[in-house]
Design a protein around this motif. Structure first.
Motif, short mmCIF file in Angstrom:
data_model
loop_
_atom_site.label_atom_id
_atom_site.label_comp_id
_atom_site.label_asym_id
_atom_site.label_seq_id
_atom_site.Cartn_x
_atom_site.Cartn_y
_atom_site.Cartn_z
N ALA A 4 0.84 -1.21 0.00
CA ALA A 4 0.00 0.00 0.00
C ALA A 4 0.87 1.25 0.00
O ALA A 4 0.58 2.24 -0.69
CB ALA A 4 -0.93 -0.01 1.21
N LEU A 5 1.95 1.22 0.77
CA LEU A 5 2.89 2.34 0.82
C LEU A 5 3.52 2.55 -0.57
O LEU A 5 3.63 3.68 -1.05
CB LEU A 5 3.97 2.02 1.86
CG LEU A 5 4.91 3.13 2.30
CD1 LEU A 5 4.15 4.28 2.91
CD2 LEU A 5 5.92 2.57 3.30
N PHE A 6 3.91 1.47 -1.19
CA PHE A 6 4.47 1.50 -2.54
C PHE A 6 3.47 2.13 -3.52
O PHE A 6 3.83 2.99 -4.33
CB PHE A 6 4.82 0.08 -2.97
CG PHE A 6 5.19 -0.08 -4.41
CD1 PHE A 6 6.50 0.12 -4.84
CD2 PHE A 6 4.23 -0.44 -5.35
CE1 PHE A 6 6.84 -0.03 -6.18
CE2 PHE A 6 4.56 -0.59 -6.69
CZ PHE A 6 5.87 -0.39 -7.11
N ASN A 7 2.21 1.73 -3.42
CA ASN A 7 1.18 2.23 -4.35
C ASN A 7 0.92 3.72 -4.17
O ASN A 7 0.65 4.44 -5.15
CB ASN A 7 -0.12 1.45 -4.17
CG ASN A 7 -0.02 0.03 -4.71
OD1 ASN A 7 0.82 -0.26 -5.58
ND2 ASN A 7 -0.84 -0.87 -4.20
N VAL A 8 0.97 4.20 -2.93
CA VAL A 8 0.81 5.63 -2.66
C VAL A 8 1.88 6.43 -3.40
O VAL A 8 1.59 7.41 -4.09
CB VAL A 8 0.88 5.91 -1.14
CG1 VAL A 8 1.18 7.38 -0.86
CG2 VAL A 8 -0.44 5.54 -0.47
N GLN A 9 3.13 6.00 -3.26
CA GLN A 9 4.22 6.74 -3.88
C GLN A 9 4.20 6.58 -5.40
O GLN A 9 4.52 7.53 -6.13
CB GLN A 9 5.57 6.27 -3.32
CG GLN A 9 6.74 7.11 -3.79
CD GLN A 9 6.60 8.59 -3.46
OE1 GLN A 9 6.10 8.93 -2.40
NE2 GLN A 9 7.02 9.45 -4.37
N LYS A 10 3.80 5.43 -5.88
CA LYS A 10 3.71 5.21 -7.32
C LYS A 10 2.70 6.17 -7.95
O LYS A 10 2.95 6.76 -9.01
CB LYS A 10 3.29 3.76 -7.60
CG LYS A 10 3.27 3.40 -9.09
CD LYS A 10 2.85 1.96 -9.30
CE LYS A 10 2.76 1.62 -10.78
NZ LYS A 10 2.23 0.26 -11.01
N TYR A 11 1.57 6.39 -7.26
CA TYR A 11 0.56 7.34 -7.75
C TYR A 11 1.13 8.75 -7.80
O TYR A 11 0.93 9.49 -8.77
CB TYR A 11 -0.69 7.31 -6.87
CG TYR A 11 -1.65 8.43 -7.19
CD1 TYR A 11 -2.49 8.34 -8.30
CD2 TYR A 11 -1.69 9.59 -6.42
CE1 TYR A 11 -3.35 9.38 -8.62
CE2 TYR A 11 -2.55 10.63 -6.73
CZ TYR A 11 -3.38 10.52 -7.83
OH TYR A 11 -4.22 11.55 -8.16
N ILE A 12 1.86 9.16 -6.75
CA ILE A 12 2.46 10.49 -6.71
C ILE A 12 3.43 10.66 -7.88
O ILE A 12 3.44 11.70 -8.56
CB ILE A 12 3.16 10.73 -5.36
CG1 ILE A 12 2.13 10.83 -4.24
CG2 ILE A 12 4.02 12.01 -5.41
CD1 ILE A 12 2.73 10.88 -2.85
#
Length: 405
Positions: free
Chosen positions: A60-68
């Motif tokens: 989930a942390l990875f996905n947050v940064q990927k979106y940014i």
């Protein structure tokens, strides 16, 4: 502006299927980053490339940064202060006519003029570079005196010859440009949130292997240039007649400020009939800091800081010893009054909107420690998703409950 507000994800928001992330997928966050090869070399990636980082919530942390990363392009533009113009019609903008120092901006804006909206403190910082004009210019802009602002800027620019580095954000969703900050033009290494996540998960992965500790994502607070992540361990300490103490690691990063990446140890008190309530206990930095990495440190020296992670045990022991002493409190109502006085006297802007409700919650007498902790839990909930207000509440609770002053 809403898209730049701090947001939050917690363990309640993550899928039960999110049990971690493969190291090989994690490092895709570094794709295209100028420090990628140096970071991977320093953490000896080849030894870990086939590992799975078994930290629930890591994906989930990875996905947050990927979106940014997919939404915002960040560029540093070196520009002469005396060539910059302001305003677009009646709208205050900061405009850059020379884009040669950024191949990306030069290609994206073939007309050669970049108009940016100033966000965060960038307007103030821009005018501060012009002989301390920030307050004067800010007042004029607010009152709509464009001609006076431009007259003063032009006068100052005639005697100014200085280059600065400007952090530009390009919102790819709506093709708008923002001035995020004025950054250091000296020895600056871009330890951004991508590197923060990679280093954080790498460090915790090592700790789990070496000390048989389990970590999981507790919460993450973030915007496009800031991140604060809380990981909780499976270790607990009983707290007599109240509940237990849980250990956490806080990892924070500001892509703009001098101290880029900081690891801290904090604790929380879990209490209530079903152990369903929690308050965070976070002392001042001198007690909680494990190590930090600054923007002017080379990757080689920065990664060496990871060896200081073994301080985490001592940091948690010190905070635990402080918390264990609260069971000796004989007059919980006196502690409540300390908090009440601090709220009444608070000038902090983040807390002002919640003052009435907090003081209303603190008006009743408190005769047990459990009731005291429940009250502190309630006043934190009053601030809801307002991260800055919650942080301030935690600060005054720590002062009153632990330091008792």
């Amino acid at each position: 502006m809403e898209k730049f507000y701090k947001k939050r994800i917690s363990n309640n928001d993550t899928s039960t299927s999110d049990q971690g992330i493969a190291f090989s997928e994690l490092i895709s966050l570094l794709e295209g980053h100028e420090l990628k090869e140096q970071i991977l070399e320093q953490i000896k990636y080849e030894s870990f490339k086939d590992d799975f980082i078994a930290i629930p919530g890591a994906k989930a942390l990875f996905n947050v940064q990927k979106y940014i990363n997919e939404r915002f392009r960040k560029e540093d533009l070196i520009h002469e202060l005396n060539e910059i113009s302001i305003y677009n019609g009646d709208t205050f903008t900061i405009n850059f006519p020379n884009l040669k120092s950024s191949a990306y901006l030069n290609t994206t804006l073939p007309n050669g003029i970049l108009q940016t909206e100033a966000i965060y403190s960038s307007q103030r910082d821009f005018f501060a570079e012009l002989f301390g004009m920030e307050k004067y210019a800010g007042t004029l802009i607010k009152k709509g005196y464009r001609d006076i602002v431009e007259f003063n800027l032009n006068a100052v620019q005639k005697v100014l010859n200085k280059k600065k580095k400007f952090r530009i954000l390009h919102d790819l969703n709506d093709n708008t440009f923002y001035l995020r900050a004025i950054t250091s033009s000296g020895n600056y290494f871009n330890y951004d949130n991508n590197i923060t996540i990679v280093i954080a998960l790498f460090a915790l992965h090592n700790e789990m292997i070496n000390n048989q500790i389990l970590y999981s994502l507790k919460r993450c607070e973030y915007n496009e240039s800031f991140m604060r992540i809380f990981f909780e361990s499976d270790a607990i300490e009983p707290l007599k007649n109240l509940g237990h103490i849980k250990y956490l690691v806080e990892i924070s990063n500001d892509e703009i400020k001098r101290e880029a990446l900081k690891f801290s140890g904090i604790c929380s008190i879990i209490f209530g009939r079903n152990n369903n309530k929690e308050i965070f206990i976070q002392p001042k930095e001198i007690k909680s800091k494990i190590f930090s990495i600054k923007h002017n440190q080379t990757p080689e020296n920065a990664i060496k800081e990871l060896t200081n992670f073994n301080k985490i045990k001592k940091v948690h022991e010190n905070i635990t010893n402080d918390i264990l002493k609260i069971v000796t409190i004989k007059d919980p109502d006196q502690i409540k009054h300390l908090v009440k006085t601090k709220v009444e006297n608070a000038t902090n802007q983040d807390i002002k909107v919640y003052k009435f409700d907090i003081l209303n919650e603190l008006k009743n007498n408190i005769d047990t420690l459990t009731s005291l902790l429940e009250t502190f839990h309630k006043i934190e909930l009053l601030a809801g998703e307002d991260i800055n207000a919650v942080e301030y509440i935690r600060y005054i609770v720590y002062q009153s409950l632990i330091e008792r002053r």
